[in-house]
Design an enzyme around this catalytic site. Sequence first.
Site: not given
Ligand code: DHB
Length: 308
Positions: A44, A127, A191
């Site tokens: 993550k 992000c 996404s």
């Molecule tokens: C999150 C979503 C993402 O697309 C990413 O690249 C990093 C973190 C999130 O919302 O946790």
Amino acid sequence: TLTASIAGFDFDNVLLNAAGVYCQTASELDQILEASGAGSLVTKSATPAERDGNAGIRFAEMPLGSINSMGLPNLGLDYYLDYTITHQDEKPLFLSIAGLTKADNLAMLRDVQASDFNGLVELNLSCPNVPGKPQTAYDFDTTREILTEVFSFYTKPLGVKLPPYFDIAHFDMIAEILNDFPLAFVNTINSIGNGLVVDPETDTVVIAPKGGFGGLGGEIVKPTALANVRALRQRLRPEIKIIGTGGVTNGRDVYDHILCGADLVSVGTSLYFEGPAIFERLNNELIAVMAEKGYNHLEEFRGQLQTL
Ligand code: DHB
């Protein structure tokens, strides 16, 4: 055989989880590590300190996919650095980093550089959780600036996670920047940002954070993912490998990513719904598609998409 390699790392298998899915805790990571058919894992996205992420319902299913606004819940860099260092002799592993500021990213990379970590870093430039700022990789000047600073001291293998691009000129612009750096890989796509899903029963949004806006994943993003894999493979130096991410639910989807140029393929939304047993199913289905075409090796069709 379904082997692949990136920057001298050999993978027994092309599949791994997409960052964010099934990779927040050691127990989840263990399940990916041990899953039959998974060639690697990515942790993550980490921030320097632990975060709870957004409150309320923050992931929802929708027709043909998912929408989420998690808010970067994670256990902090040290946790994922410890996990990957502990397990790095089993498989080559990816450590994802997503600082909310350039200073945080550089500080984390200095820690990784100084550590015993010998895997690959995936620097997340996509992000969507920095209020008031676009995703880093949508800001081309900032992207060049951060990569310049990163490669002034970071010498271990590093790649970047990119958001989807939707314009041919943008494919040209991001590739021109990325080609100026010794990147091991790019991972495309994150996404599709800031979609909105309505629940027809209640006339409400389906996730709580950000008034319902969230990143789209799953089947619905596959054409965008394939376009990004293909466009970047046509533009990046051949030494920069590609991890294809987006819309993989069956073996043919994996095949299509490879056909467009992907070296590895990661699975997000459908891993969320199906769990780590999905890797074995996808591999078996990929092998069946290849057998129908008379292929034994990925090299026989990687990047070999035909045009009309
Ligand atoms: C999150 C979503 C993402 O697309 C990413 O690249 C990093 C973190 C999130 O919302 O946790």
